[in-house]
Design an enzyme around this catalytic site. Structure first.
Site, PDB file in Angstrom:
ATOM      1  N   THR A 130       3.104  -4.201 -23.195  1.00  0.00           N
ATOM      2  CA  THR A 130       1.954  -3.357 -23.549  1.00  0.00           C
ATOM      3  C   THR A 130       0.809  -3.510 -22.552  1.00  0.00           C
ATOM      4  O   THR A 130       0.672  -4.562 -21.913  1.00  0.00           O
ATOM      5  CB  THR A 130       1.460  -3.766 -24.956  1.00  0.00           C
ATOM      6  OG1 THR A 130       0.216  -3.131 -25.206  1.00  0.00           O
ATOM      7  CG2 THR A 130       1.245  -5.270 -25.083  1.00  0.00           C
TER       8      THR A 130
ATOM      9  N   GLU B 115      -2.101  -3.938 -23.490  1.00  0.00           N
ATOM     10  CA  GLU B 115      -3.112  -4.804 -24.125  1.00  0.00           C
ATOM     11  C   GLU B 115      -3.165  -6.189 -23.487  1.00  0.00           C
ATOM     12  O   GLU B 115      -4.138  -6.921 -23.681  1.00  0.00           O
ATOM     13  CB  GLU B 115      -2.855  -4.931 -25.631  1.00  0.00           C
ATOM     14  CG  GLU B 115      -2.907  -3.590 -26.316  1.00  0.00           C
ATOM     15  CD  GLU B 115      -3.177  -3.658 -27.813  1.00  0.00           C
ATOM     16  OE1 GLU B 115      -3.490  -4.734 -28.325  1.00  0.00           O
ATOM     17  OE2 GLU B 115      -3.075  -2.597 -28.448  1.00  0.00           O
TER      18      GLU B 115
ATOM     19  N   TYR C 193      -1.838 -10.572 -31.203  1.00  0.00           N
ATOM     20  CA  TYR C 193      -0.730  -9.705 -30.771  1.00  0.00           C
ATOM     21  C   TYR C 193      -0.625  -9.684 -29.238  1.00  0.00           C
ATOM     22  O   TYR C 193       0.438  -9.977 -28.674  1.00  0.00           O
ATOM     23  CB  TYR C 193      -0.920  -8.281 -31.307  1.00  0.00           C
ATOM     24  CG  TYR C 193      -0.081  -7.249 -30.579  1.00  0.00           C
ATOM     25  CD1 TYR C 193       1.311  -7.245 -30.687  1.00  0.00           C
ATOM     26  CD2 TYR C 193      -0.672  -6.288 -29.756  1.00  0.00           C
ATOM     27  CE1 TYR C 193       2.081  -6.307 -29.992  1.00  0.00           C
ATOM     28  CE2 TYR C 193       0.091  -5.350 -29.066  1.00  0.00           C
ATOM     29  CZ  TYR C 193       1.465  -5.361 -29.183  1.00  0.00           C
ATOM     30  OH  TYR C 193       2.237  -4.450 -28.507  1.00  0.00           O
TER      31      TYR C 193
ATOM     32  N   LYS D 153       2.329 -11.073 -26.684  1.00  0.00           N
ATOM     33  CA  LYS D 153       3.055 -10.215 -25.737  1.00  0.00           C
ATOM     34  C   LYS D 153       2.858 -10.757 -24.311  1.00  0.00           C
ATOM     35  O   LYS D 153       3.797 -10.778 -23.517  1.00  0.00           O
ATOM     36  CB  LYS D 153       2.570  -8.761 -25.811  1.00  0.00           C
ATOM     37  CG  LYS D 153       2.949  -8.022 -27.072  1.00  0.00           C
ATOM     38  CD  LYS D 153       4.448  -7.820 -27.258  1.00  0.00           C
ATOM     39  CE  LYS D 153       5.057  -6.859 -26.281  1.00  0.00           C
ATOM     40  NZ  LYS D 153       6.494  -6.579 -26.589  1.00  0.00           N
TER      41      LYS D 153
END
Ligand code: NAD
Ligand code: DAU
Length: 345
Positions: A127, A129, A152, A156
């Site tokens: 991602t 993010e 999260y 990741k």
């Protein structure tokens, strides 16, 4: 093997793969958490080249059994805990699935393919993010330093680092993608767009966090799947590719835009407009302000470009949700209610 094939992007990818590569055996490895739903794959469940394995990445034995039984020769890894708000309420599952689960998958792949690691592709789906939050200018490049802000994104980022190290140390044939916000059919209605569509149909408040001015870069899920297909087949080993829609919207603008589209679809008058449901609520803790992807690398190196305009993708998405009210109500009638109560009170 596609991990997480019963989830949102995974299901779209399984369908994409069987349509574009019908001779490949596609093994969907999924634990069927709250986010996994085999209804997403009804139309291909009897396809001769599709297999479903109920397995948990947190359990190495599940992975090695699947590798042996189906002679797995390549992996596209999507399975993850994927929702930021849930990671704030309960980060442990994120560390266990996203970090330990990825570790287990890498180790099983490495052992199973030890004869010739270079011929077995491992595509890790991550991602944007992981890069943290942008100010009003600039975009994320593949070289942007990692600065994850939520449990999260930190989990990741941890998985991305493991994948990178397994390439550097063991010479595994890995590629990683970092994509922006996806939208489209099969997305679980905890994420902004499907939650918004659902709440509008039910005339429930539309919760907008903080001042609604956080910005996301939206990409239609089928365009993401096409990018993954290209990276899987043509991305050079060890490379990272950012994927994004060059389609930035502030949350309040996208919410208003979708409300207006829904008013047309649902035949709502101005007095009854979905926009009247917009409710500003307390902000997400640590809420990243802006994400934006610079996708020059994948566009130049692999000639990828998103095929759907936002209007086309959104209209397909809205139509899909309105035509699949049963799919939505099967989800929202169960434990979803507990989550909704916890998150929105
Ligand atoms: P999702 O939450 O809809 O689906 C996740 C799937 O993984 C589910 O089917 C779930 O059952 C499965 N899963 C979870 N834990 C598992 C475990 N321990 N073992 C086996 N299976 C397990 O997620 P999504 O939105 O489809 O995202 C898929 C991937 O793409 C994730 O890795 C996510 O980080 C990444 N990603 C998502 C977006 C997005 O906008 N949705 C954008 C960029 C990257
Ligand atoms: O950027 C890629 C990421 O996009 C993926 O890695 C994640 O798996 C995916 O969930 C998504 O993360 P976001 O946090 O950006 O998506 P979400 O749909 O949860 O929220 C989008 C924006 O809308 C975000 O700024 C928070 C806001 N929001 C969200 C919800 C659920 C609201 O204002 N109200 C809401 O009720």
């Amino acid at each position: 093997m596609i991990t997480g094939g019963a989830g949102f992007i995974g299901a779209n990818l399984v369908l994409h793969w069987l349509c574009h590569h019908p001779d490949d055996l596609v093994v969907n490895f999924d634990a069927l958490t709250y986010a996994g739903n085999l209804e997403n794959l009804q139309e291909i469940k009897n396809h001769p080249n599709y297999r479903f394995v109920l397995g948990d990445l947190r359990n190495s034995l599940d992975i090695s059994k699947a590798f042996s039984k189906h002679a797995i020769d390549a992996v596209i890894h999507l399975a993850a805990e994927s929702h930021v708000d849930r990671s704030i309420h309960g980060p442990a599952d994120f560390v266990e699935t996203n970090i330990t689960g990825t570790f287990n998958l890498l180790e099983t792949s490495r052992k199973y393919w030890s004869d010739d690691l270079s011929t077995h592709r491992f595509l890790h789906v991550s991602t944007d993010e992981v890069y943290g939050s942008l100010g009003s200018k600039g975009k994320f490049l593949e070289t942007t330093a990692y600065a994850p802000n939520s449990p999260y994104s930190a989990s990741k980022a941890g998985s991305d680092h493991l994948v990178r190290a397994w390439r550097h140390t063991y010479k595994m044939n890995v590629v990683t993608t970092n994509c922006s916000n996806n939208y489209g059919p099969f997305q679980f209605p905890e994420k902004l767009l499907p939650l918004l569509i659902h709440n509008c149909t039910q005339k429930l408040p539309i919760p907008v966090y903080g001042d609604g001015k956080n910005i996301r870069d939206w990409l239609f899920v089928e365009d993401h799947c096409e990018a993954l297909d290209l990276v899987f087949h043509e991305g050079a080993s060890g490379e990272v590719f950012n994927i994004g829609g060059s389609n930035e919207w502030s949350n309040i603008d996208i919410v208003r835009f979708v409300c207006r589209e829904l008013d047309k679809e649902l035949g709502r008058s101005e007095d009854d407009s979905c926009e009247n449901l917009i409710t500003f609520v307390k902000d997400r803790p640590g809420h990243d302000r802006r994400y934006a992807i610079d996708a020059t690398k994948i566009k130049t190196a692999l000639k990828w470009t998103p095929r759907h305009s936002f209007e086309e993708g959104l209209s397909k998405t809205i139509r899909w949700y309105l035509d699949h009210q049963d799919w939505v109500s099967n989800i929202t009638s169960g434990t979803y209610k507990d989550y909704y109560e916890l998150q929105y009170g």
